[in-house]
Enzyme design. Structure first.
Site, short mmCIF file in Angstrom:
data_model
loop_
_atom_site.label_atom_id
_atom_site.label_comp_id
_atom_site.label_asym_id
_atom_site.label_seq_id
_atom_site.Cartn_x
_atom_site.Cartn_y
_atom_site.Cartn_z
N PHE A 37 0.89 -1.00 -0.06
CA PHE A 37 0.03 -0.09 0.08
C PHE A 37 0.91 1.16 -0.01
O PHE A 37 1.55 1.29 0.81
CB PHE A 37 -0.91 -0.08 1.20
CG PHE A 37 -1.85 0.98 1.05
CD1 PHE A 37 -3.24 0.72 0.66
CD2 PHE A 37 -1.81 2.33 1.41
CE1 PHE A 37 -4.03 1.73 0.54
CE2 PHE A 37 -2.79 3.45 1.35
CZ PHE A 37 -3.84 3.08 0.52
N ASP A 313 3.27 7.14 -13.57
CA ASP A 313 4.16 6.25 -14.51
C ASP A 313 3.69 5.48 -15.45
O ASP A 313 4.16 5.23 -16.27
CB ASP A 313 4.82 5.51 -13.51
CG ASP A 313 6.03 6.21 -12.77
OD1 ASP A 313 6.00 7.39 -12.69
OD2 ASP A 313 6.94 5.54 -12.27
N HIS A 449 23.38 37.85 -1.19
CA HIS A 449 25.02 37.73 -1.19
C HIS A 449 25.41 37.39 0.13
O HIS A 449 25.03 37.98 1.10
CB HIS A 449 25.55 39.35 -1.46
CG HIS A 449 27.04 39.27 -1.57
ND1 HIS A 449 27.68 38.46 -2.79
CD2 HIS A 449 27.88 39.58 -0.81
CE1 HIS A 449 28.94 38.74 -2.50
NE2 HIS A 449 29.25 39.17 -1.49
C1 LIG Z 1 14.40 3.97 -6.58
C2 LIG Z 1 13.38 5.07 -7.11
C3 LIG Z 1 13.78 6.28 -6.80
C4 LIG Z 1 12.90 7.23 -7.16
N1 LIG Z 1 13.17 8.68 -6.73
C5 LIG Z 1 12.34 9.60 -7.19
C6 LIG Z 1 12.53 10.98 -6.78
O1 LIG Z 1 13.66 11.30 -5.84
N2 LIG Z 1 11.62 11.95 -7.20
C7 LIG Z 1 10.61 11.76 -8.06
O2 LIG Z 1 10.04 12.67 -8.50
N3 LIG Z 1 10.49 10.39 -8.44
C8 LIG Z 1 11.26 9.45 -8.27
N4 LIG Z 1 10.93 8.08 -8.33
C9 LIG Z 1 9.68 7.90 -9.41
C10 LIG Z 1 8.62 7.75 -8.49
O3 LIG Z 1 8.64 6.99 -7.50
C11 LIG Z 1 7.46 7.37 -9.25
O4 LIG Z 1 7.44 8.37 -10.66
C12 LIG Z 1 6.18 7.44 -8.62
O5 LIG Z 1 6.13 6.82 -7.40
C13 LIG Z 1 4.87 7.09 -9.75
O6 LIG Z 1 3.47 7.17 -8.93
P1 LIG Z 1 2.26 6.26 -9.63
O7 LIG Z 1 1.29 6.67 -8.52
O8 LIG Z 1 2.22 6.62 -10.91
O9 LIG Z 1 2.72 4.84 -9.38
P2 LIG Z 1 3.21 3.70 -7.99
O10 LIG Z 1 3.41 4.73 -6.71
O11 LIG Z 1 4.30 2.92 -8.59
O12 LIG Z 1 1.86 3.09 -8.00
C14 LIG Z 1 1.13 2.16 -8.50
C15 LIG Z 1 0.72 1.07 -7.87
O13 LIG Z 1 -0.34 0.29 -8.61
C16 LIG Z 1 -0.06 -1.17 -8.32
N5 LIG Z 1 -0.46 -1.88 -9.37
C17 LIG Z 1 0.06 -1.86 -10.63
N6 LIG Z 1 -0.74 -2.73 -11.45
C18 LIG Z 1 -1.71 -3.34 -10.67
C19 LIG Z 1 -2.83 -4.24 -10.89
N7 LIG Z 1 -2.92 -4.74 -12.12
N8 LIG Z 1 -3.97 -4.43 -10.13
C20 LIG Z 1 -3.54 -3.94 -8.54
N9 LIG Z 1 -2.47 -2.93 -8.54
C21 LIG Z 1 -1.74 -2.53 -9.32
C22 LIG Z 1 1.33 -1.18 -7.80
O14 LIG Z 1 1.56 -2.25 -7.05
C23 LIG Z 1 1.61 -0.13 -7.18
O15 LIG Z 1 1.81 0.08 -5.94
C24 LIG Z 1 11.63 7.16 -7.97
C25 LIG Z 1 11.44 5.77 -8.39
C26 LIG Z 1 12.40 5.17 -8.01
C27 LIG Z 1 12.14 3.34 -8.46
#
Ligand SMILES: Cc1cc2nc3c(=O)[nH]c(=O)nc-3n(C[C@H](O)[C@H](O)[C@H](O)COP(=O)(O)OP(=O)(O)OC[C@H]3O[C@@H](n4cnc5c(N)ncnc54)[C@H](O)[C@@H]3O)c2cc1C
Ligand SMILES: NC(=O)c1ccc[n+]([C@@H]2O[C@H](COP(=O)([O-])OP(=O)(O)OC[C@H]3O[C@@H](n4cnc5c(N)ncnc54)[C@H](O)[C@@H]3O)[C@@H](O)[C@H]2O)c1
Length: 473
Positions: A37, A313, A449
């Protein structure tokens, strides 16, 4: 198992979790999360990595201090202590968020399993639960991409998902890849005292960044850890005397590197396949990104699908948390106001790489800016070493580079490498969003500065951009 119908279904509890606003209090919502989560940023991304970056910087201080006549001694690094401090803070936040959604909100059902599309607003979970909804948001994120080479499942091969929970600090780590994640972990582990060996396919690290950044970061990194360039990964296995061995080739040449652990930092793939976007007829680009329009509406054959949105993403070319969060705010608005849809502003998206030295960028690279502006482009690279705070730091590496149109002063991009780059870039981001030209940004506000911000002020002043006689003095 009977089908369930909801007003809103969200796939993914990262930025997707923020969509459950008070507007939905009297409606039925399903949140589907097949992993931990809270998603990537909280559990295995931005937050824990930066919580490792900071102690690593402290651990690296003695070498920096020595140049300035200060003798410090690092007596050791307590990896289990650092790791446990980080995750004992993060894990309860994830658990608390899960509990709130699962147990405390009556109008929300949390499904803790994967789901995939069987139609545009129709899903089935792994356990066979059928779900339909009026509105669906795909916030399914991305996952680490592992190169498909023999031995990739050898114990000791990690991705960013597992490397932060290692039982002990590796003495020797091989990092494959030359992007963001490789750069951050190379800095983390080298700062903490591991022997770091980074291997890349190309001739430079951070190849996708501005050319001055890529070139000067490659040089700076080479001073800090071992780098092998232009090697193709061929296989992984158990070494003769090491836990794991990574093998590469370059033409007829071969390279075998033994280590305690290997980090594969070879990119991330959008989870559009994990939700089976194709089954719903959604458009997916060749990189696996779900196609959306400016309103974050998912497209099918180029046409928005009624009631289906995506963010973060899974659909964004920027794999950044601040972008996912911004897109989530737009989706939240558009779900609630279908007659007053808003678009996401993707201008001036900044990014920072928390490596050593730190890097921050916004806008176009020099090559991209030249394509856009041609001979109208003005470029200035200002060295940290040439401003007062840079003297104080005895800095030899840092720089701020700005790109602007000569004729109008429009700022096209900025790239900073060095101490506090992620903060120094912010005034430029502000100016780009507000449409402020380079000269006005340099001259209208006071710049303290002799703060390090003078490196940005001087970079702006060094541009050859037009300004009128009544411009600020
Ligand atoms: C090591 C690392 C360091 C990072 N550092 C930075 C940083 O410093 N600054 C920054 O801006 N960004 C950073 N990022 C990128 C950032 O973490 C992502 O851009 C961001 O978390 C994306 O958020 P999201 O909500 O799109 O996806 P996520 O947070 O990945 O959430 C997606 C969720 O969907 C779930 N899911 C996927 N498919 C399914 C399915 N079919 N059924 C049910 N659940 C599913 C997954 O389990 C996941 O929990 C980093 C990434 C990594 C890997
Ligand atoms: N500070 C931040 O904002 C931050 C930090 C970490 C990650 N992120 C996000 O996560 C994304 C993913 O990071 P990343 O570093 O995994 O990806 P990346 O796209 O930045 O870099 C991937 C690297 O792996 C190399 N590569 C790919 N396949 C390979 C193979 N088979 N063999 C050898 N090398 C290979 C590529 O050439 C490239 O150097 C980033 O693009 C970024 O958006 C952001």
């Amino acid at each position: 198992m009977g089908g369930m119908h909801y007003d809103l279904v969200i796939i993914g509890s990262g930025s997707g979790n923020t969509l459950i606003t008070p507007y939905w209090d009297d409606k039925r919502v399903a949140l589907i999360e097949g992993g931990v989560f809270g998603g990537t940023c909280l559990n295995r991304g931005c937050i824990p990595t930066k919580m490792f970056v900071y102690p690593s910087e402290l651990a690296a201080t003695p070498e920096e201090a020595e140049r300035l006549g200060v003798q410090l001694r690092r007596d050791g690094v307590d990896w289990p202590g650092i790791r446990d401090r980080i995750f004992s803070r993060i894990d309860p936040i994830s658990a608390g968020g899960r509990r709130y959604r699962a147990e405390e909100l009556e109008h929300v059902d949390l499904y803790e399993e994967d789901a995939r599309f069987t139609g545009p607003r129709q899903l089935i979970t792994d356990s066979g639960q059928e779900i339909t909804a009026d509105k669906v948001v795909v916030a399914a994120g991305s996952r680490a991409r592992l190169p498909q080479v023999p031995g990739i499942d050898t114990p000791g091969v990690h991705t960013s998902d597992s490397i932060m929970r290692l039982p002990r600090l590796p003495q020797r780590i091989v990092i494959v890849g030359g992007g963001y994640i490789a750069a951050e972990f190379a800095a983390i582990f080298s700062g903490l005292g591991s022997e770091v060996i980074q291997v890349v396919r190309g001739s430079r690290l951070l190849n996708h960044t501005d050319e001055t950044v890529a070139e000067r970061f490659t040089a700076a990194a080479t001073r800090r850890w071992e780098i092998h360039r232009e090697w193709d990964l061929t296989s992984v296995g158990v070494g003769a005397s090491t836990d794991v061995e990574v093998r590469f080739e370059r033409g007829e040449e071969h390279l075998a590197l033994g280590a305690d652990v290997v980090l594969m930092a070879t990119g991330r793939v959008p989870n559009s396949d994990r939700v089976d976007a194709a089954a719903a007829g959604f458009d997916v680009d060749p990189d696996g990104l779900l196609s959306v329009d400016g309103y974050q509406r998912v497209l099918s054959r180029g046409v928005p699908v009624e009631g289906v949105f995506a963010l973060g993403d899974v659909s964004s070319e920027h794999q950044l948390k601040h972008v996912a969060n911004r897109e989530a705010r737009v989706v939240a608005h558009n779900l609630e106001h279908p007659a007053r849809l808003r678009t996401t502003d993707h201008r001036a998206v900044p990014a920072a790489i928390f490596t050593r030295p730190q890097i921050a960028s916004v806008g176009l690279t020099e090559a991209q800016a030249r394509d856009v502006a041609g001979t109208d482009l003005s470029v200035k690279v200002q060295e940290y070493a040439d401003v007062a705070y840079g003297w104080a730091m005895e800095d030899t590496e840092g720089f701020a580079k700005v790109l602007a149109r000569r004729s109008t002063g429009e700022i096209l991009g900025a790239h900073i490498m060095g101490e506090q780059a992620s903060m120094l870039i912010q005034p430029v981001v502000q100016a780009m969003v507000a449409g402020m030209d380079a000269y006005t940004l340099a001259r209208a506000p006071y710049w303290i500065h002799p703060a390090l911000t003078e490196v940005v002020e001087n970079a702006l002043l060094g541009l050859e951009t037009a300004h009128t006689d009544d411009a600020p003095l």
